[in-house]
Design an enzyme around this catalytic site. Sequence first.
Site, PDB file in Angstrom:
ATOM      1  CG  ASP A   1      -1.821   1.177   1.300  1.00 37.03           C
ATOM      2  OD1 ASP A   1      -1.435   2.261   0.821  1.00 37.03           O
ATOM      3  OD2 ASP A   1      -2.936   1.019   1.800  1.00 37.03           O
ATOM      4  CG  HIS A   2       1.049   4.571  -2.931  1.00 37.37           C
ATOM      5  ND1 HIS A   2      -0.209   4.283  -3.354  1.00 37.37           N
ATOM      6  CD2 HIS A   2       1.110   5.918  -2.863  1.00 37.37           C
ATOM      7  CE1 HIS A   2      -0.869   5.403  -3.549  1.00 37.37           C
ATOM      8  NE2 HIS A   2      -0.110   6.420  -3.253  1.00 37.37           N
TER       9      HIS A   2
ATOM     10  CD  GLU B   1      -6.727  11.344  -5.440  1.00 37.59           C
ATOM     11  OE1 GLU B   1      -5.619  11.117  -5.932  1.00 37.59           O
ATOM     12  OE2 GLU B   1      -7.701  10.600  -5.586  1.00 37.59           O
TER      13      GLU B   1
ATOM     14  CG  ASP C   1      -8.915   3.974  -6.266  1.00 37.05           C
ATOM     15  OD1 ASP C   1      -8.061   3.108  -6.545  1.00 37.05           O
ATOM     16  OD2 ASP C   1      -8.755   5.190  -6.488  1.00 37.05           O
TER      17      ASP C   1
ATOM     18  CG  HIS D   1      -4.492   4.580  -0.214  1.00 34.96           C
ATOM     19  ND1 HIS D   1      -3.522   3.611  -0.295  1.00 34.96           N
ATOM     20  CD2 HIS D   1      -4.774   4.931  -1.501  1.00 34.96           C
ATOM     21  CE1 HIS D   1      -3.238   3.387  -1.572  1.00 34.96           C
ATOM     22  NE2 HIS D   1      -3.985   4.162  -2.320  1.00 34.96           N
TER      23      HIS D   1
HETATM   24  C1  BG6 Z   1      -4.053   5.181  -5.719  1.00 31.93           C
HETATM   25  C2  BG6 Z   1      -5.434   5.287  -6.274  1.00 31.93           C
HETATM   26  O1  BG6 Z   1      -3.906   4.003  -4.965  1.00 31.93           O
HETATM   27  O2  BG6 Z   1      -3.788   6.303  -4.882  1.00 31.93           O
HETATM   28  C3  BG6 Z   1      -5.589   6.568  -7.053  1.00 31.93           C
HETATM   29  O3  BG6 Z   1      -5.693   4.175  -7.123  1.00 31.93           O
HETATM   30  C4  BG6 Z   1      -5.205   7.757  -6.198  1.00 31.93           C
HETATM   31  O4  BG6 Z   1      -6.923   6.704  -7.537  1.00 31.93           O
HETATM   32  C5  BG6 Z   1      -3.842   7.548  -5.548  1.00 31.93           C
HETATM   33  O5  BG6 Z   1      -5.176   8.910  -7.021  1.00 31.93           O
HETATM   34  C6  BG6 Z   1      -3.541   8.638  -4.528  1.00 31.93           C
HETATM   35  O6  BG6 Z   1      -2.216   8.514  -4.106  1.00 31.93           O
HETATM   36  P1  BG6 Z   1      -1.395   9.806  -3.624  1.00 31.93           P
HETATM   37  O7  BG6 Z   1      -0.092   9.236  -3.162  1.00 31.93           O
HETATM   38  O8  BG6 Z   1      -1.270  10.693  -4.825  1.00 31.93           O
HETATM   39  O9  BG6 Z   1      -2.206  10.432  -2.534  1.00 31.93           O
END
Ligand code: BG6
Length: 510
Positions: free
Chosen positions: A195-196, A234, A253, A258
């Site tokens: 999970d990034h 976003e 998503d 997250h």
């Molecule tokens: C991704 C989603 O996991 O995370 C995207 O699939 C989203 O839809 C993105 O835009 C948001 O990541 P960050 O790091 O830009 O907040």
Amino acid sequence: MSDPAASVASPSVRPADSCVMVICGAGGDLTKRKLLPALCNLAGAGLLSKQFAIVGFSRGARSDDEFRRQLTQDIQTYATAPVDPELWKWFLKRIYYHGGDFKDASVYEKLADRLAELDREHGTQGNFLYYLATAPEFFGEIVSRLHAVGLTREEHGLWRRVIVEKPFGRDLESAKSLNAELRHCLDEKQIYRIDHYLGKETVQNILVFRFSNGIFEPIWNRRYIDHVQITLAETVGVERRGSYYEQYGALRDMVPNHLFQLVSLTAMEPPVSFRADAVRDEQAKVLHAIQPPSPEKVLRTTLRGQYGEGMVAGALVPAYRAEPRVSPSSNTETFVALKLTLDNWRWADVPFYLRTGKRLTRRYTEIAIQFRRAPLILFRDTPVDRLRRNRLVLRIAPDEGISLRFGAKIPGPVMNIGAVEMNFSYVDYFKTVPNTGYERLLYDAMIGDATLFQRADMLEAGWEVIQPILDVWKALPPRSFPNYAAGGMGPPESDELLRQDGREWRPLDG
Ligand code: BG6
């Protein structure tokens, strides 16, 4: 430069284990945007082993040289800092391509031969790290085919690990069956569900902030905290991901992954150590404490939205329904707001309000801890008629930092109170090196530290909470989509979610 990968290692951090990293789905965006730049940053910091190679595995025939040429172009566009030409030459000697259909058994037999050859050539000690960056329907298939040709077998001290990208399932049942499929071929300790958000320094800092400071933990509970608001807003729309997004929507998503990571790190008990399972046990307990809502509760405590046309950064942008590969009558949500309650001793009666959406007025992610008000009694004979809550905000992105709001006397003969902020910004204190957020996660997978990866039970506990919402939303399609304008504040109805509890969201454009 003779040995770029060993140039600037900090003496206390060892380079990762030697390995071949096989990127399945290497033709996609993730490789060029995140994985390759992250590997360059790791190598530049001396954190990649000298015994290392990359195999791009994807559909479509290409030679090694074609793949290298493509990546050479990509890295110029996506590297987070200019890449040292010597370092890039070092990489080029270690990049290979393996083309073929993910469903074709013979492709994996050839892959096994290729990996054995590259392992000998690069001295990678039989360690293979597979990164599943394909469409999710291939995750199970790829792992079982790797398994069938012996490529997941760990023996004689070598390791085989699999990093699985999101989305991990699209509901409880599919998440469970994917877990079962993976575990049929792999031991849990070989699976790294990524999970990034956990790669973000500010997310990792939630634990440090809570548990390395003596002053916050004693007040981190229902006695002092009124509620918690987590916002992940976003400005982007669905970009080129219309067909993915149509199947998933904002809830799937962003929430079980997250947002639930942010909830669990904010709400967890102190772990006994930073060992992977000690941390993940505590996170899992939080997820188990979130009450899956009844259908009536779903109606009262969740809200969905979809953006219509609107202005973003001075330009007119299309409605979600007019985006490429999106149905003109789509009911997919691009905004979600939820109220969660955690049934445990620390958090009983402290709501966690979550919201996330695309095409909102401002991009930011934050966790706002709203404390209980102080009693007004002392001020009854003054013009002060209301005390504002203390508020602690953990800013995750983009302006990373922490701020604390408290009341201060406005100078003058009359007793008046103003809200002031104490503010810490990362950039003021630390030299932050631009990165992709994947560096730490890739490094950890290469050294076998799974602390920042999701365990099967955590994921399933998250889906248990989401499933009743999916069920109710499916049974009752939205009637008012689109219900917010791109570039705006999200659906006005989301205010009601807090207003019914006598609270309000922090302004999105604040
Ligand atoms: C991704 C989603 O996991 O995370 C995207 O699939 C989203 O839809 C993105 O835009 C948001 O990541 P960050 O790091 O830009 O907040």
